[in-house]
Design a protein around this motif. Structure first.
Motif, PDB file in Angstrom:
ATOM      1  N   ILE A 142      -2.277  -3.286  10.967  1.00 22.79           N
ATOM      2  CA  ILE A 142      -1.833  -2.603  12.460  1.00 22.79           C
ATOM      3  C   ILE A 142      -1.425  -1.180  12.023  1.00 22.79           C
ATOM      4  O   ILE A 142      -0.753  -1.769  11.267  1.00 22.79           O
ATOM      5  N   ALA A 143      -2.280   0.148  11.786  1.00 26.00           N
ATOM      6  CA  ALA A 143      -0.751   1.376  11.389  1.00 26.00           C
ATOM      7  C   ALA A 143      -0.551   2.252  12.753  1.00 26.00           C
ATOM      8  O   ALA A 143      -1.463   2.680  13.695  1.00 26.00           O
ATOM      9  N   LEU A 144       0.899   2.475  12.481  1.00 23.99           N
ATOM     10  CA  LEU A 144       1.382   3.447  13.487  1.00 23.99           C
ATOM     11  C   LEU A 144       1.960   4.712  12.413  1.00 23.99           C
ATOM     12  O   LEU A 144       2.228   4.873  11.571  1.00 23.99           O
ATOM     13  N   LEU A 155      10.021   3.635  -0.589  1.00 25.99           N
ATOM     14  CA  LEU A 155       9.659   4.583  -0.173  1.00 25.99           C
ATOM     15  C   LEU A 155       7.618   3.895  -0.037  1.00 25.99           C
ATOM     16  O   LEU A 155       7.387   2.963  -0.050  1.00 25.99           O
ATOM     17  N   ASP A 156       7.118   4.382   1.237  1.00 24.06           N
ATOM     18  CA  ASP A 156       6.165   4.531   1.367  1.00 24.06           C
ATOM     19  C   ASP A 156       4.697   4.878   0.972  1.00 24.06           C
ATOM     20  O   ASP A 156       5.150   5.417  -0.379  1.00 24.06           O
ATOM     21  N   PRO A 157       3.334   4.366   0.355  1.00 24.52           N
ATOM     22  CA  PRO A 157       3.116   4.815  -0.538  1.00 24.52           C
ATOM     23  C   PRO A 157       2.514   6.327  -1.343  1.00 24.52           C
ATOM     24  O   PRO A 157       2.569   6.900  -2.098  1.00 24.52           O
ATOM     25  N   ALA A 158       2.222   7.253   0.363  1.00 23.01           N
ATOM     26  CA  ALA A 158       2.114   7.878  -0.468  1.00 23.01           C
ATOM     27  C   ALA A 158       3.574   8.881  -0.894  1.00 23.01           C
ATOM     28  O   ALA A 158       2.701  10.168  -1.943  1.00 23.01           O
ATOM     29  N   SER A 159       4.645   8.822  -0.116  1.00 23.03           N
ATOM     30  CA  SER A 159       5.524   9.339  -0.914  1.00 23.03           C
ATOM     31  C   SER A 159       5.856   8.892  -2.096  1.00 23.03           C
ATOM     32  O   SER A 159       6.697   9.299  -2.768  1.00 23.03           O
ATOM     33  N   GLY A 160       5.453   7.032  -2.422  1.00 23.56           N
ATOM     34  CA  GLY A 160       6.001   6.670  -3.274  1.00 23.56           C
ATOM     35  C   GLY A 160       5.030   7.642  -4.570  1.00 23.56           C
ATOM     36  O   GLY A 160       5.091   8.018  -6.082  1.00 23.56           O
ATOM     37  N   ARG A 161       3.783   8.158  -3.977  1.00 25.86           N
ATOM     38  CA  ARG A 161       2.690   8.960  -5.408  1.00 25.86           C
ATOM     39  C   ARG A 161       3.957  10.181  -5.270  1.00 25.86           C
ATOM     40  O   ARG A 161       3.567  11.093  -6.631  1.00 25.86           O
ATOM     41  N   LEU A 162       3.768  11.017  -3.842  1.00 18.06           N
ATOM     42  CA  LEU A 162       4.136  12.807  -4.358  1.00 18.06           C
ATOM     43  C   LEU A 162       5.749  12.086  -5.551  1.00 18.06           C
ATOM     44  O   LEU A 162       5.795  13.043  -6.327  1.00 18.06           O
ATOM     45  N   ALA A 163       6.425  11.170  -5.446  1.00 18.17           N
ATOM     46  CA  ALA A 163       7.759  11.125  -5.835  1.00 18.17           C
ATOM     47  C   ALA A 163       7.336  10.848  -7.712  1.00 18.17           C
ATOM     48  O   ALA A 163       8.028  11.409  -8.276  1.00 18.17           O
ATOM     49  N   ILE A 164       5.725  10.473  -7.673  1.00 16.61           N
ATOM     50  CA  ILE A 164       5.987   9.792  -9.399  1.00 16.61           C
ATOM     51  C   ILE A 164       5.766  11.314 -10.037  1.00 16.61           C
ATOM     52  O   ILE A 164       6.001  12.051 -11.193  1.00 16.61           O
ATOM     53  N   GLN A 165       4.561  12.443  -8.763  1.00 13.00           N
ATOM     54  CA  GLN A 165       3.781  13.480  -9.510  1.00 13.00           C
ATOM     55  C   GLN A 165       5.731  14.156  -9.499  1.00 13.00           C
ATOM     56  O   GLN A 165       5.049  15.084 -10.698  1.00 13.00           O
ATOM     57  N   LEU A 166       6.223  14.209  -8.690  1.00 11.01           N
ATOM     58  CA  LEU A 166       7.202  15.274  -8.892  1.00 11.01           C
ATOM     59  C   LEU A 166       7.765  15.040  -9.886  1.00 11.01           C
ATOM     60  O   LEU A 166       8.245  15.513 -10.455  1.00 11.01           O
ATOM     61  N   ILE A 167       8.521  13.509 -10.282  1.00 11.29           N
ATOM     62  CA  ILE A 167       9.063  12.955 -11.638  1.00 11.29           C
ATOM     63  C   ILE A 167       8.141  13.618 -12.780  1.00 11.29           C
ATOM     64  O   ILE A 167       8.765  13.833 -13.786  1.00 11.29           O
ATOM     65  N   LEU A 181      17.723  10.948   6.185  1.00 13.32           N
ATOM     66  CA  LEU A 181      16.666  11.652   5.459  1.00 13.32           C
ATOM     67  C   LEU A 181      15.261   9.901   5.452  1.00 13.32           C
ATOM     68  O   LEU A 181      16.337   9.025   5.047  1.00 13.32           O
ATOM     69  N   SER A 182      14.448  10.841   5.090  1.00 15.59           N
ATOM     70  CA  SER A 182      13.756   9.886   4.979  1.00 15.59           C
ATOM     71  C   SER A 182      13.263   9.515   3.056  1.00 15.59           C
ATOM     72  O   SER A 182      14.522   9.609   2.537  1.00 15.59           O
ATOM     73  N   ASN A 197       7.573   5.798   6.636  1.00 16.31           N
ATOM     74  CA  ASN A 197       8.720   5.327   6.904  1.00 16.31           C
ATOM     75  C   ASN A 197       8.937   6.383   8.875  1.00 16.31           C
ATOM     76  O   ASN A 197       8.575   7.760   8.312  1.00 16.31           O
ATOM     77  N   GLY A 198       9.647   5.966   9.415  1.00 11.79           N
ATOM     78  CA  GLY A 198       9.779   6.162  10.206  1.00 11.79           C
ATOM     79  C   GLY A 198       9.220   6.484  11.649  1.00 11.79           C
ATOM     80  O   GLY A 198       8.995   7.156  13.077  1.00 11.79           O
ATOM     81  N   SER A 199       7.951   5.994  12.036  1.00 12.90           N
ATOM     82  CA  SER A 199       6.735   5.314  12.698  1.00 12.90           C
ATOM     83  C   SER A 199       6.884   4.508  13.536  1.00 12.90           C
ATOM     84  O   SER A 199       6.426   4.720  14.617  1.00 12.90           O
TER      85      SER A 199
END
Length: 563
Positions: free
Chosen positions: A504-506, A174-186, A144-145, A334-336
């Motif tokens: 460079i964004a992948l 965590l990537d930044p977007a996932s980090g924000r989602l994690a904080i919101q989930l908590i 998993l991611s 992650n996974g890009s």
């Protein structure tokens, strides 16, 4: 009765001569959200391990004072009993998994409690649904991611019905977007279940989005602040501890805004935007012209490269050129394909088609060792690189293999250890180091060889602000003086903004952006596609009507003058 109470707690690890904690006292109430912040070695992780019982039951040492968890004396409970009082989500989630599937891992604690089967299934399904893991329940946790792994760990500890949750650096992998989602989930779980949440984290800008009730700052084993975040952030505690405050606060401080007159500095919407705009505008006018590097010949070229794993295509006709002397950030979710790119360049993987050129010469047929003489590579996980038992020996190992004299080895190794902030630990066993300290050792062991191209995979993961600045300043100096081209694979938007010339964004193996870092960070559409997140400077610019790119570049200039 507080949920957690420390009373005059002192602690010394068995392997160390000096105590790590000194007379630490605090109380956390039920239902609070608390952030414990501090630099590496400050004692914040030690506090966490004392709360969940890993110290002294798994990690030996001497402690005095009193620790009460839910009113119970922690010294009279074993680690199994404490696991029902405090649920812990580790920084390294892989180290926490025990089940072959997500569902098995979530049910593990209930199985050990010999829970009746129908009840076990019902409770497991409930947490999988609550954490949006139902579709993944038959997957292995390891595939998993980072964000998904974190949710699996949360499911496992929530099944204990503990009302206290402890998160050890939840944003580290965590990537930044996932980090924000994690904080919101908590935050959502805390509100819904009435949990007491403790987050150990030095990335304050992201962690403070949880709208914490308390911010505890610890430095050299002593508490230097323990108050509501608004008061702590306007004091000197965060800066004096060597932590990075949110960027918008730094910008206002540099512009001469009197932070002590701001009652709720954590709430951007409540600020006097017009007054702050006037001061920021004057500050922006002092901006120096941008220094642009001269265009150079390519040191590394990727031409029409394609690569696929057995069940997953990654790159198709990828073309990139890296000029000599440039510092480049490669970012994306992650996974890009970021780590796959590194493994192709260094020879751990072979492309299906296309070419990789170093200094206009093809690398085809060159071994990993041959490429390593030209291209240094620091892996994200330090445990995959370390081969020696002692810090000094690990950093010196590459020099020994290259046949340098003992005097040369000692001089180069000691210089590098000092730069990396490791010289006082040079005789320490690697096993006694934290994850962040191990990371510094592996970076030092590659940098000491002075490669012409250096690839750093998440170099700031687990690093506090002072060590981050020390290492990245050294990398930048290496880039300037040794003509070493740097490629940084990172989730750290601050690093990308401050130190690199190009971003460079992948996304799914495709380049969706190749531009200046400040421009990427202030393009919400591109950031969303790449699972990145704007910094608080963008929010400050939006609220004051100022140019976000100019604001970002001005702060970078100010940061660079501080060194």
């Amino acid at each position: 009765m507080p949920a957690i109470e420390f009373q005059k707690v002192n602690f010394k690890y068995r392997v160390q001569s000096q105590a790590t904690l000194h007379n630490v006292s605090f109380a956390f109430d039920y239902g609070q959200k608390i952030i414990i912040a501090g630099p590496s070695g400050s004692g914040k992780t030690t506090i966490g391990h004392l709360i969940n019982g890993l110290i002294p039951q798994s990690v030996p040492g001497e402690y005095s004072g009193s620790i009460l968890i839910n009113g119970k004396d922690a010294a009279k409970m074993d680690i199994f009993q404490l696991s029902f009082e405090v649920g812990t989500v580790l920084q390294d989630t892989d180290a926490q998994f025990v089940g072959m599937t997500v569902a098995e891992d979530a049910a593990f604690l209930l199985e050990n409690e010999n829970t009746e089967h129908s009840q076990l299934l019902a409770q497991t399904e409930n947490w999988l649904k609550e954490l949006n893991l139902e579709a993944l329940k038959k997957h292995s946790p390891q595939e998993l991611s980072g964000g998904q792994k974190q949710r699996v760990s949360m499911a496992g500890v929530l099944s204990s019905d503990s009302k206290i949750l402890l998160f050890d650096e939840p944003l580290a992998n965590l990537d930044p977007a996932s980090g924000r989602l994690a904080i919101q989930l908590i935050a959502d779980l805390q509100k819904k279940l009435g949990l007491t949440v403790i987050i150990i984290e030095h990335r304050l800008e992201e962690a403070l989005r949880i709208q914490a009730d308390k911010l505890l700052v610890i430095d050299h084993g002593k508490i230097i602040a323990n108050d509501i975040p608004d008061r702590v952030l306007t004091s000197a505690a965060v800066i004096s501890a060597g932590l990075r405050e949110p960027l918008y606060i730094t910008a206002m401080r540099d512009a001469g805004v009197d932070l002590n007159k701001i009652a709720h500095i954590t709430d951007l919407a409540s600020l006097d935007h017009q007054a702050i705009k006037r001061q920021l505008s004057v500050w922006l006018e002092k901006k120096q012209p941008d220094k642009t590097k001269k265009s150079r010949e390519p040191i590394l070229s990727i031409q029409h490269l394609s690569f696929a794993y057995p069940k997953q295509a990654v790159f198709s006709d990828l073309n990139l050129t890296f000029p000599a002397g440039q510092m480049t950030a490669i970012v994306g979710k992650n996974g890009s394909g970021k780590s796959t790119f590194s493994n192709l360049v260094t020879g751990f993987l072979k492309p299906d088609s296309g070419r990789i050129l170093f200094d206009n010469q093809p690398l085809d047929g060159q071994s990993v060792k041959e490429r390593a003489d030209k291209i240094g590579y620091v892996l994200q996980d330090p445990n995959q690189m370390i081969s020696q038992n002692i810090v000094y020996d690990e950093v010196a190992y590459g020099l020994k293999l290259r046949g340098l004299s003992d005097d040369q080895i000692q001089a180069k190794t000691r210089t590098m250890l000092e730069v990396a902030g490791l010289d006082n630990m040079r005789h320490w066993p690697i096993s006694a180091l934290s994850f962040g300290q191990k990371k510094r050792v592996t970076i030092a062991s590659v940098l000491v060889l002075a490669p012409r191209v250096l690839i750093l995979d998440e170099p700031t993961a687990g690093q506090d602000y002072l060590n981050y600045r020390s290492l990245m300043n050294f990398v930048a100096e290496l880039n300037r003086t040794q003509d070493c081209s740097i490629i940084v694979i990172t989730h750290d938007m601050h690093l990308m903004l401050e130190y690199t010339d190009r971003a460079i964004a992948l996304v799914d193996g495709q380049v969706i952006a190749d531009m200046a870092p400040a421009e990427l960070l202030n393009d919400p559409a591109l950031l969303k596609r790449a699972s990145l997140a704007p910094t608080s400077l963008y929010d400050l610019a939006e609220s004051t009507g100022l140019d976000a790119v100019a604001l970002s570049k001005r702060l970078v200039q100010e940061e660079m003058t501080r060194g």
